[in-house]
Design an enzyme around this catalytic site. Structure first.
Site, mmCIF file in Angstrom:
data_model
loop_
_atom_site.group_PDB
_atom_site.id
_atom_site.type_symbol
_atom_site.label_atom_id
_atom_site.label_comp_id
_atom_site.label_asym_id
_atom_site.label_seq_id
_atom_site.Cartn_x
_atom_site.Cartn_y
_atom_site.Cartn_z
ATOM 1 N N HIS A 1 -3.284 -7.659 -1.659
ATOM 2 C CA HIS A 1 -3.144 -6.452 -2.488
ATOM 3 C C HIS A 1 -2.865 -6.883 -3.933
ATOM 4 C CE1 HIS A 1 -2.019 -2.024 -2.594
ATOM 5 N NE2 HIS A 1 -1.800 -2.442 -3.834
ATOM 6 N N ASN B 1 -1.330 -14.862 -9.626
ATOM 7 C CA ASN B 1 -2.148 -15.730 -8.774
ATOM 8 C C ASN B 1 -3.140 -14.834 -8.064
ATOM 9 O OD1 ASN B 1 -0.235 -17.696 -9.441
ATOM 10 N ND2 ASN B 1 0.910 -17.435 -7.547
ATOM 11 N N HIS C 1 -1.543 -7.919 -7.250
ATOM 12 C CA HIS C 1 -0.164 -7.966 -7.744
ATOM 13 C C HIS C 1 0.019 -9.143 -8.694
ATOM 14 C CE1 HIS C 1 -0.071 -10.918 -4.475
ATOM 15 N NE2 HIS C 1 1.014 -11.420 -5.033
ATOM 16 N N CYS D 1 0.833 -1.209 0.000
ATOM 17 C CA CYS D 1 0.000 0.000 0.000
ATOM 18 C C CYS D 1 0.872 1.266 0.000
ATOM 19 C CB CYS D 1 -0.935 0.000 1.215
ATOM 20 S SG CYS D 1 -2.435 -0.989 0.962
#
Lengths: 333, 333
Positions: A163, A152, A165, A43
């Site tokens: 988060h 994934n 990615h 973040c």
């Protein structure tokens, strides 16, 4: 009667269950819903909690400061190391080398709570631009032979942080399944002097059975010998073996296509976990007439049973024709 | 520095993490503990809830009556059907055939609550006799090319019922991973005129690093390029490509060996889910000088991440030398 189908590229056989075909509602799965968290290292404001960034797309701020819209950092627990020689060695009949390579994380957005499916089109395209930028950079290293670019989504699909990615792993070897695809498509080319992926697209456009949707640049289809329920491939219409040479208008369109695929899957399967991976030619080789880059997307709906990892033989309870029809009929606002 | 190791048979590359090697206690997993249940179709007295038995080992009673110690029944929801022609067809550039084959369940014991690891040695050997008996019978069918004999233990490993059981799937094709092993061991044989499995055993006996234990008939080892933590292979010392031709004293010993392996894993990893599979030569071919049957056992400790199914490339956080040493040191009563 179940159907036994052969993947025309790899020669892999798959059982397609036809009698008791399973529809989306027949699957139990873990719905992927972000919980949020104050301590997320991805973040904004927590840039110091990752290794220093490799690159970023940003509107303001300096490196490792907020203001970015996408950020690439080394994996904090990398599977491979950038430094050192390969030091290839035999150990009796065995072969080994040092685990030289790169393992990077692409933080897709500053927003912890918004999944790739929910992001603006441009943000999704930026992920694919970042994949391209990083491969272009990594392929300068002559030790590296292949870059795996993948995502994934959700814990059940192997994501350890929520988060949004993606990841890149650059390897000094070509993975087996990639080599198998290369070998299979070369065999076809030697026989027919055409790219098998181009031929598959032509045939699929004729029957329309397994096509989910198409754009000027891409076909989205459920492959004939799909291993998994709702397995999808995004295939560029124009022949190109190397993802890293894809032109900007095509990548912009890929952003829209990927977002549309994910939104259809989210609606059909209630925000399923999934894996997505770019299949592309090895580094350090020129353009290949016989290979064709593409994206494979697999919602994580079924557990792999024992014989599947051991044999490369799959049982798919949902015929790809039904998966394609179901996803075609999903309307999006 | 991580180690990149090549499996000498398939050519598959695996990253072996050496820096932060994970020990048994580092893994979270689902402990497999049977809950019991009144409605189990595999329990004695419920024989009518399965399709009629194909064979049984029994001390008393008639077919489909209690008194059995092991029972083989068709899978109630078979992936393949015994009846019919293969009806091989091309569909443009695709190939398909009817899903002809067999899908059988071996109920290993009348006792719902006792796992294979806890059964008497003779009961475990009986499972391997049943595998042999069924393959000997199935290979009479000229349509069939391969029998996969495997066990999924625990829900996380794909078992849908908890009563101890194994499975057999007989196929009209040879699965890809099996063909890959056959091709790789043939290449080695063409180069060296020796079986690669025999050579591996010889080298492993010299170094002892990856051997867990040995008997007169078997070596139990953690393979050099293990894909998974605590992956183990049980390899017969005497060269033989076809499991179905294994002699009775060897199968008796295999019962003891398998039970010992499972008891060590149960102790080391707290009753983990696992998959076990017999790798053997295809049906309808004579004895092969270059191939060697063996059993592969994989505790289900890690989730497969996205790139692993897509690439056949694995990251193993536990070096096989440490897994072997750990399991060697496990004492059994």
């Amino acid at each position: 009667m179940p159907d036994l189908r052969k993947d025309p590229i790899t020669g892999r056989w798959v059982i397609i269950a036809t009698d008791r075909a399973r529809r989306p509602t027949d699957f139990t799965r873990e719905r992927v819903v972000p919980q949020g968290g104050r301590h997320c290292p991805f973040c904004p404001g927590h840039e110091k909690n990752t290794p220093p960034e490799i690159m970023a797309y940003r509107g303001s701020g300096g490196p490792n400061e907020p203001g970015w819209s996408l950020r690439v950092v080394p994996n904090k627990f990398p599977a491979l190391r950038v430094e050192g020689d390969l030091d290839k060695q035999g150990q009796g009949l065995y072969d080994r080398m040092n685990g030289v390579g790169a393992h990077e994380v692409i933080i897709e957005s500053p927003d912890h709570m918004t999944s790739l499916a929910e992001m603006p089109e441009k943000q999704v395209a930026d992920l694919f631009f970042a994949f391209r930028d990083r491969i272009v950079d990594l392929q300068k290293d002559p030790r590296l032979r292949y870059v795996m670019a993948f995502k994934n989504h959700g814990a059940a699909a192997g994501a350890s942080l929520e988060h949004p990615h993606s990841q890149l792993i650059a390897l000094p070897v070509v993975p087996n399944r990639v080599q198998e695809e290369l070998d299979g498509s070369l065999r076809y080319f030697q026989f027919r002097e055409r790219c098998i992926f181009c031929d598959i697209m032509q045939q699929e456009l004729q029957t329309q059975e397994r096509i989910v949707f198409e754009t000027d640049h891409f076909l989205v289809l459920a492959p004939y010998a799909a291993r998994f329920p709702f397995e999808l491939w995004i295939v560029p219409r124009k022949h190109n073996s190397r993802y890293a040479t894809t032109e900007a208008p095509v990548i912009h369109n890929l952003g829209w296509v990927m977002r549309t695929v994910l939104r259809k899957l989210d609606k059909a399967l209630e925000q399923p976990p999934y894996n997505a991976i770019i299949h592309t030619a090895p580094l350090q080789v020129g353009p290949l007439e016989h290979y064709h880059w593409h994206v494979e997307i697999i919602p994580k709906l079924t557990k792999l049973a024992g014989f599947e990892w051991g044999t490369g033989f799959y049982i798919n309870p949902t015929p790809p024709e039904e998966a394609a029809r179901f996803l075609r009929d999903i309307g999006l606002p």
